[in-house]
Design an enzyme around this catalytic site. Sequence first.
Site, PDB file in Angstrom:
ATOM      1  N   ASP A   1      38.849  30.754  41.038  1.00  0.00           N
ATOM      2  CA  ASP A   1      38.198  31.603  40.115  1.00  0.00           C
ATOM      3  C   ASP A   1      36.436  31.317  40.202  1.00  0.00           C
ATOM      4  O   ASP A   1      35.759  32.330  40.136  1.00  0.00           O
ATOM      5  CB  ASP A   1      38.784  31.451  38.812  1.00  0.00           C
ATOM      6  CG  ASP A   1      38.201  32.601  38.034  1.00  0.00           C
ATOM      7  OD1 ASP A   1      38.222  33.887  38.264  1.00  0.00           O
ATOM      8  OD2 ASP A   1      37.864  32.379  36.831  1.00  0.00           O
TER       9      ASP A   1
ATOM     10  N   LYS B   1      34.527  30.860  31.834  1.00  0.00           N
ATOM     11  CA  LYS B   1      33.782  31.759  31.745  1.00  0.00           C
ATOM     12  C   LYS B   1      32.323  31.637  31.216  1.00  0.00           C
ATOM     13  O   LYS B   1      31.359  31.561  31.693  1.00  0.00           O
ATOM     14  CB  LYS B   1      34.210  33.251  31.380  1.00  0.00           C
ATOM     15  CG  LYS B   1      35.482  33.531  31.898  1.00  0.00           C
ATOM     16  CD  LYS B   1      35.196  33.745  33.674  1.00  0.00           C
ATOM     17  CE  LYS B   1      36.796  34.155  34.130  1.00  0.00           C
ATOM     18  NZ  LYS B   1      36.632  34.428  35.551  1.00  0.00           N
TER      19      LYS B   1
ATOM     20  N   TYR C   1      42.210  33.792  23.069  1.00  0.00           N
ATOM     21  CA  TYR C   1      42.872  34.006  24.396  1.00  0.00           C
ATOM     22  C   TYR C   1      41.908  33.876  25.699  1.00  0.00           C
ATOM     23  O   TYR C   1      40.676  34.119  25.495  1.00  0.00           O
ATOM     24  CB  TYR C   1      43.129  35.652  24.690  1.00  0.00           C
ATOM     25  CG  TYR C   1      44.120  35.845  25.873  1.00  0.00           C
ATOM     26  CD1 TYR C   1      45.421  35.642  26.152  1.00  0.00           C
ATOM     27  CD2 TYR C   1      43.352  36.433  27.051  1.00  0.00           C
ATOM     28  CE1 TYR C   1      46.025  35.942  27.122  1.00  0.00           C
ATOM     29  CE2 TYR C   1      43.995  36.820  28.375  1.00  0.00           C
ATOM     30  CZ  TYR C   1      45.578  36.361  28.192  1.00  0.00           C
ATOM     31  OH  TYR C   1      46.373  36.831  29.242  1.00  0.00           O
TER      32      TYR C   1
ATOM     33  N   HIS D   1      31.470  33.442  40.502  1.00  0.00           N
ATOM     34  CA  HIS D   1      32.913  33.925  40.400  1.00  0.00           C
ATOM     35  C   HIS D   1      33.682  34.082  41.499  1.00  0.00           C
ATOM     36  O   HIS D   1      34.021  35.140  42.208  1.00  0.00           O
ATOM     37  CB  HIS D   1      32.790  35.224  39.782  1.00  0.00           C
ATOM     38  CG  HIS D   1      34.292  35.632  39.109  1.00  0.00           C
ATOM     39  ND1 HIS D   1      34.408  37.010  38.799  1.00  0.00           N
ATOM     40  CD2 HIS D   1      35.083  35.212  38.571  1.00  0.00           C
ATOM     41  CE1 HIS D   1      35.736  37.027  38.229  1.00  0.00           C
ATOM     42  NE2 HIS D   1      36.189  35.936  38.077  1.00  0.00           N
TER      43      HIS D   1
ATOM     44  N   ARG E   1      39.727  39.423  28.045  1.00  0.00           N
ATOM     45  CA  ARG E   1      38.310  39.007  27.787  1.00  0.00           C
ATOM     46  C   ARG E   1      37.748  40.304  26.866  1.00  0.00           C
ATOM     47  O   ARG E   1      38.057  41.624  27.270  1.00  0.00           O
ATOM     48  CB  ARG E   1      37.410  38.623  28.914  1.00  0.00           C
ATOM     49  CG  ARG E   1      37.614  37.386  29.614  1.00  0.00           C
ATOM     50  CD  ARG E   1      36.621  37.032  30.603  1.00  0.00           C
ATOM     51  NE  ARG E   1      36.991  37.959  31.757  1.00  0.00           N
ATOM     52  CZ  ARG E   1      36.506  39.018  32.166  1.00  0.00           C
ATOM     53  NH1 ARG E   1      35.278  39.425  31.511  1.00  0.00           N
ATOM     54  NH2 ARG E   1      36.879  39.885  33.323  1.00  0.00           N
TER      55      ARG E   1
ATOM     56  N   CYS F   1      41.344  41.296  41.044  1.00  0.00           N
ATOM     57  CA  CYS F   1      40.910  42.071  42.098  1.00  0.00           C
ATOM     58  C   CYS F   1      41.310  41.034  43.554  1.00  0.00           C
ATOM     59  O   CYS F   1      40.745  41.252  44.518  1.00  0.00           O
ATOM     60  CB  CYS F   1      39.721  42.370  42.371  1.00  0.00           C
ATOM     61  SG  CYS F   1      39.335  43.741  41.186  1.00  0.00           S
TER      62      CYS F   1
ATOM     63  N   SER G   1      37.650  40.057  38.329  1.00  0.00           N
ATOM     64  CA  SER G   1      38.989  39.796  37.639  1.00  0.00           C
ATOM     65  C   SER G   1      39.826  40.763  38.081  1.00  0.00           C
ATOM     66  O   SER G   1      39.667  42.065  38.052  1.00  0.00           O
ATOM     67  CB  SER G   1      38.406  39.750  36.065  1.00  0.00           C
ATOM     68  OG  SER G   1      37.452  38.950  35.889  1.00  0.00           O
TER      69      SER G   1
ATOM     70  N   ARG H   1      49.087  36.025  32.090  1.00  0.00           N
ATOM     71  CA  ARG H   1      48.764  34.943  32.830  1.00  0.00           C
ATOM     72  C   ARG H   1      49.680  33.494  32.809  1.00  0.00           C
ATOM     73  O   ARG H   1      50.308  33.242  31.846  1.00  0.00           O
ATOM     74  CB  ARG H   1      47.526  34.338  32.414  1.00  0.00           C
ATOM     75  CG  ARG H   1      46.004  35.600  32.238  1.00  0.00           C
ATOM     76  CD  ARG H   1      45.566  35.542  33.637  1.00  0.00           C
ATOM     77  NE  ARG H   1      44.698  36.631  33.496  1.00  0.00           N
ATOM     78  CZ  ARG H   1      43.767  36.842  34.587  1.00  0.00           C
ATOM     79  NH1 ARG H   1      43.430  35.972  35.442  1.00  0.00           N
ATOM     80  NH2 ARG H   1      42.920  37.888  34.671  1.00  0.00           N
TER      81      ARG H   1
END
Length: 609
Positions: free
Chosen positions: A298, A231, A222, A251, A79, A275, A273, A390
């Site tokens: 998420d 998001k 991406y 989130h 991001r 974590c 993100s 990912r």
Amino acid sequence: MTAVAIPGVDNAPTTHERLLSWVREVAELTTPEEVVWVDGSDEEWTRLTDQLVEAGTLTRLKQKPNSFWAASDPDDVARVEQRTFICSVDPEDAGPTNNWMDPAEMKTTMLDLYRGSMRGRTMYVIPFCMGPLTAEKPMLGLQITDSAYVVASMKIMTRMGTKALEAFTAPDGTERDYVPALHSLGAPLEPGEDDVPWPCNEEKYISQFPETREIWSYGSGYGGNALLGKKCYSLRIASVQGRDEGWLAEHMLILKLISPEKKVYYIAAAFPSACGKTNLAMLEPTIPGWKVETLGDDIAWMRFGKDGRLYAVNPEAGFFGVAPGTDYHTNPNAMRTIEKGNSIFTNVALTDDGDIWWEGMGEPPAHLTSWKKQDWTPDSDEPSSHPNSRYCTPMAQCPILAPEWDDPQGVPISAIFFGGRRADTIPLVTESRDWQHGTFMGATLSSETTAAAKGKVGVVRRDPMAMLPFIGYHAGDYFQHWIDTGKRADADKLPKIFYVNWFRRDENKKFLWPGFGENSRVLKWAIERLEGKAAAVETPIGYVPTADDLDLSGLDVSKEEIEAALKFDADEWRAELPLIDEWFDKMGAKLPTLLRAELDALKTRLSAE
Ligand code: GDP
Ligand code: PGA
Ligand code: MN
Ligand code: MN
């Protein structure tokens, strides 16, 4: 009808007026070779993935069914927060944490970029729905994109295609609202020009228009920059919708914890993100008799139910998980999910026999193709996989998926965890005194930056509710919304809020807490606190367990390490105070007075230590 005859533009399988006119408008602006209305079928997936293999964007894996390897442009890997904008009419409404631009000015700039930007490419129209299609008010979106990779990824991550398009018309025949989401790679092709495997543009814009509920994205192919349901819609736009309509877009993962007595608890947890959300969501408890099932990894949308409890729904249908560190020891359920195939892996390494590999998967093979498409051996200086590589895989394949994951009512949340990645200061777990104190914990959450966003890694920053890059409005107003939410229900019906840190380290930088499946011990303690069965010590920052209060049976970690992980350290907290002060000052007049009061009370308690 359209002035320019672009093949496919009128093949619309709908009569939805607003939708049709917008698609035509975008086609005329971006001038693609053709327009394709996405139906979401398996035939379409096969056609698109074949095409992407042909183009060199995807490589078909030999060792996993219907699965693909992709390597992005080395500059398009995460991001881009610096290029993400909240375009509210009043800059004050974007607040101090977002980049702001005037909506009219942004549209002028981006219209210039979009003009002809799909030349030589196919423009795909993707009707999609975030959350269950059976919802009373399905949360619809229409993404236009010139990336087939995005279409394939959206098939995994959302409910999309024909079944979503049908929901654009309500049972009474009226046209439903939807979020228009425009995406272009910004890589037009001249006649005869060869394409590159990963088209994108150096210039990137990820723009949200909160008032008109629109998303315009340009230049990146991406993840969160390009899969606009994630998001951009489910957090930035939805957080504004939630503020206006009295609900929360967060989130957060959603998990179901089942005790040995078969009692069921639903827990939501917000970590920044990279974590630990996906790992916790699919956790395999190490303590006997306890079971976890997954509902989301998420994003959680939470509304009050008729019974006054807060119910969570996951708007997504797939996992877009961090690959490195994932294996059968850390996250066996993610491994079992991807083994079933139907997945896209981006920026991991490719093995010589056509499988994927990444750091953390055990012994590396003697030779790999790295995410940079270079030869890689265990002697190479760089990791084989990008740290933000990912896997994109359907939730439905998860072996521990909770059967109620698709229930439009959602699940009643008993506990909310906030957490970050902090080498010091933050204990393994702290229980808040009440909702307001829990809101303070969330509002002051801090974490080291990770590779999930472009920029320096390992820098501690405030990441309120793990939403720093995702709050679609003023962070001070967002805190007030959290406080107001707590006033809308009886205290005993509200989820209890906890603050966790799996990432505390010793002086040799070693993690003090083993994490992963062992985090079930912390979940168990939290649940027992709800039940009034577990003990804790009251400290200035909240209730913290001692090593004796946690179930540590069978855990091979020294008591010193556990105690160091659990420790409340007054000196470390005193050092934290100026950082919280500075953060709160940034909110200006919009900082809720109740949060200022929480900080003052914390200072008083700490000075008495
Ligand atoms: P998300 O981006 O928040 O969903 O985070 P992930 O669950 O994908 O995890 C991000 C990274 O943190 C991965 O490399 C994981 O292996 C690692 N991780 C996740 N949970 C833990 C944990 O409990 N302890 C430690 N030390 N690392 C973890
Ligand atoms: P993550 O999701 O939270 O799983 O890292 C992607 C992101 O936040 O960019
Ligand atoms: Mn995320
Ligand atoms: Mn994740």
